[in-house]
Motif scaffolding. Sequence first.
Motif, PDB file in Angstrom:
ATOM      1  N   GLU A  52       7.368   3.022   0.049  1.00 41.40           N
ATOM      2  CA  GLU A  52       7.870   4.393  -0.068  1.00 41.40           C
ATOM      3  C   GLU A  52       8.187   4.982   1.305  1.00 41.40           C
ATOM      4  O   GLU A  52       9.190   5.668   1.485  1.00 41.40           O
ATOM      5  N   LEU A  53       7.310   4.726   2.279  1.00 49.43           N
ATOM      6  CA  LEU A  53       7.539   5.239   3.628  1.00 49.43           C
ATOM      7  C   LEU A  53       8.404   4.298   4.464  1.00 49.43           C
ATOM      8  O   LEU A  53       8.897   4.678   5.524  1.00 49.43           O
ATOM      9  N   GLY A  54       8.554   3.055   3.987  1.00 44.33           N
ATOM     10  CA  GLY A  54       9.344   2.079   4.730  1.00 44.33           C
ATOM     11  C   GLY A  54       8.668   1.599   6.002  1.00 44.33           C
ATOM     12  O   GLY A  54       9.330   1.282   6.990  1.00 44.33           O
ATOM     13  N   THR A  55       7.332   1.535   5.992  1.00 41.33           N
ATOM     14  CA  THR A  55       6.589   1.134   7.185  1.00 41.33           C
ATOM     15  C   THR A  55       5.833  -0.168   6.943  1.00 41.33           C
ATOM     16  O   THR A  55       5.536  -0.539   5.809  1.00 41.33           O
ATOM     17  N   GLN A  56       5.512  -0.822   8.047  1.00 46.16           N
ATOM     18  CA  GLN A  56       4.705  -2.036   8.007  1.00 46.16           C
ATOM     19  C   GLN A  56       3.707  -1.989   9.151  1.00 46.16           C
ATOM     20  O   GLN A  56       4.082  -1.857  10.317  1.00 46.16           O
ATOM     21  N   THR A  57       2.421  -2.063   8.816  1.00 45.35           N
ATOM     22  CA  THR A  57       1.346  -2.048   9.807  1.00 45.35           C
ATOM     23  C   THR A  57       0.700  -3.427   9.821  1.00 45.35           C
ATOM     24  O   THR A  57       0.341  -3.957   8.771  1.00 45.35           O
ATOM     25  N   VAL A  64       0.853  -1.188   0.000  1.00 46.54           N
ATOM     26  CA  VAL A  64       0.000   0.000   0.000  1.00 46.54           C
ATOM     27  C   VAL A  64       0.891   1.241   0.000  1.00 46.54           C
ATOM     28  O   VAL A  64       1.616   1.498   0.961  1.00 46.54           O
ATOM     29  N   ASP A  65       0.842   2.010  -1.090  1.00 50.90           N
ATOM     30  CA  ASP A  65       1.619   3.249  -1.135  1.00 50.90           C
ATOM     31  C   ASP A  65       0.914   4.343  -0.340  1.00 50.90           C
ATOM     32  O   ASP A  65      -0.292   4.531  -0.460  1.00 50.90           O
ATOM     33  N   HIS A  66       1.659   5.035   0.502  1.00 48.94           N
ATOM     34  CA  HIS A  66       1.141   6.137   1.323  1.00 48.94           C
ATOM     35  C   HIS A  66      -0.043   5.686   2.186  1.00 48.94           C
ATOM     36  O   HIS A  66      -1.130   6.251   2.143  1.00 48.94           O
ATOM     37  N   PHE A  67       0.201   4.646   2.967  1.00 42.13           N
ATOM     38  CA  PHE A  67      -0.828   4.101   3.844  1.00 42.13           C
ATOM     39  C   PHE A  67      -1.265   5.145   4.875  1.00 42.13           C
ATOM     40  O   PHE A  67      -0.437   5.766   5.540  1.00 42.13           O
ATOM     41  N   LYS A  68      -2.576   5.353   4.992  1.00 39.70           N
ATOM     42  CA  LYS A  68      -3.110   6.322   5.943  1.00 39.70           C
ATOM     43  C   LYS A  68      -4.268   5.714   6.718  1.00 39.70           C
ATOM     44  O   LYS A  68      -5.170   5.111   6.138  1.00 39.70           O
ATOM     45  N   ILE A  69      -4.234   5.893   8.039  1.00 36.37           N
ATOM     46  CA  ILE A  69      -5.340   5.450   8.886  1.00 36.37           C
ATOM     47  C   ILE A  69      -6.580   6.279   8.535  1.00 36.37           C
ATOM     48  O   ILE A  69      -6.505   7.501   8.374  1.00 36.37           O
ATOM     49  N   GLY A  70      -7.722   5.613   8.427  1.00 40.84           N
ATOM     50  CA  GLY A  70      -8.970   6.328   8.151  1.00 40.84           C
ATOM     51  C   GLY A  70      -9.237   6.561   6.681  1.00 40.84           C
ATOM     52  O   GLY A  70     -10.224   7.220   6.336  1.00 40.84           O
ATOM     53  N   HIS A  71      -8.379   6.037   5.798  1.00 40.34           N
ATOM     54  CA  HIS A  71      -8.563   6.194   4.357  1.00 40.34           C
ATOM     55  C   HIS A  71      -8.718   4.830   3.703  1.00 40.34           C
ATOM     56  O   HIS A  71      -8.212   3.827   4.178  1.00 40.34           O
ATOM     57  N   GLY A  72      -9.429   4.801   2.576  1.00 43.85           N
ATOM     58  CA  GLY A  72      -9.556   3.585   1.790  1.00 43.85           C
ATOM     59  C   GLY A  72      -8.377   3.466   0.834  1.00 43.85           C
ATOM     60  O   GLY A  72      -7.858   4.473   0.351  1.00 43.85           O
ATOM     61  N   HIS A  73      -7.959   2.227   0.553  1.00 43.36           N
ATOM     62  CA  HIS A  73      -6.834   2.001  -0.344  1.00 43.36           C
ATOM     63  C   HIS A  73      -7.174   0.862  -1.298  1.00 43.36           C
ATOM     64  O   HIS A  73      -7.590  -0.215  -0.865  1.00 43.36           O
ATOM     65  N   ARG A  74      -6.985   1.101  -2.588  1.00 42.01           N
ATOM     66  CA  ARG A  74      -7.128   0.027  -3.562  1.00 42.01           C
ATOM     67  C   ARG A  74      -5.778  -0.669  -3.710  1.00 42.01           C
ATOM     68  O   ARG A  74      -4.759  -0.021  -3.913  1.00 42.01           O
ATOM     69  N   VAL A  75      -5.792  -1.993  -3.596  1.00 44.19           N
ATOM     70  CA  VAL A  75      -4.534  -2.734  -3.609  1.00 44.19           C
ATOM     71  C   VAL A  75      -4.614  -3.913  -4.569  1.00 44.19           C
ATOM     72  O   VAL A  75      -5.699  -4.387  -4.923  1.00 44.19           O
ATOM     73  N   GLU A  76      -3.446  -4.374  -4.985  1.00 43.69           N
ATOM     74  CA  GLU A  76      -3.358  -5.613  -5.756  1.00 43.69           C
ATOM     75  C   GLU A  76      -3.614  -6.784  -4.803  1.00 43.69           C
ATOM     76  O   GLU A  76      -3.528  -6.633  -3.582  1.00 43.69           O
TER      77      GLU A  76
END
Length: 312
Positions: free
Chosen positions: A97-102, A17-29
């Motif tokens: 991109e952010l180097g994070t994992q949730t 997920v590019d630019h993962f944000k809490i409270g937002h929807g994300h379309r993913v593969e």
Amino acid sequence: MIVTVTLNPAVDIAYKVDHFKIGHGHRVEPGRKTAGGKGLNVSRVLKKLGENPVCTGFLGGNNGKWIMDQLGQEELEHTFIEIKGETRTCLAFLDEELGTQTELMEKGPVVSEEEQEEFEEVLKQLMSEAGMIIASGSLASGIPASYYREIGEWARAVHIPILLDTSGEALEKGIEGKPFLIKPNKDELCNYMNQPDLTLDEMIAAAKKICGQGVQYVLVSLGKEGAILVGNDHFLKAEIPTVQVVNPVGSGDSMLAGMAYALQKKYSLEECLKWACACGTANAMEQGTGTIQPHIVQELIRKTKITQEEKG
């Protein structure tokens, strides 16, 4: 034969997920789906190293059947107890991109006393042929925090070394079972000592305190800083080479597999620590979890430096 114990396996699904944000929807593969659990990661690495481990623990429901199918495809021998509950699902959201994992990790199904008793019978039967037990990961619901202590006592009664990798109360109780080796990372050791941080000297002191309770060795993974191996009369520090990290998930499990492999081969402590660090580092260089390339491991062994800081 090495037996790996995974009491709370999971179907792991990882999404990019590019630019993962809490409270937002994300379309993913479509996510990458794997048969997860620390003990299963250990087993995969042992298989890559030429061992034929036997996996055991608890599996249930459709998720459990899917994991069994995956283990069959990977040619990993297994003797899991089938339970009424559904094996858990864990989700990971990777933002490169952010180097994070949730991560979202389910607690796991309830395992009944009857199912635990059935597991005890199976594990004790496996112990009649095992040369080593590796117990890894969290405990499913319904399993008492003292369960790893009990497994340790069963193993010690038949003189089989057990390697333990868990955290929190399960680690605290597990140490009481006097396992041959435990493998906390720095954060887990800090939590065990109820400290926000520990210096190298403080980590060594904490590990020696644990050894004083009957544990032979404490292997502390330090990420890119390498690792330390502490015993009552040993202290070894490993410096690892700098590599391009692709996915560090499962590196601790791979480290434990490398240590177990080398111990099984009766290598020196210095060589055992090299194998542990090389396998952990090799995993971090791969996209998959619990994945190594044996030729890369050999190269990393040559580049890993061991110093003996203290003895006696």
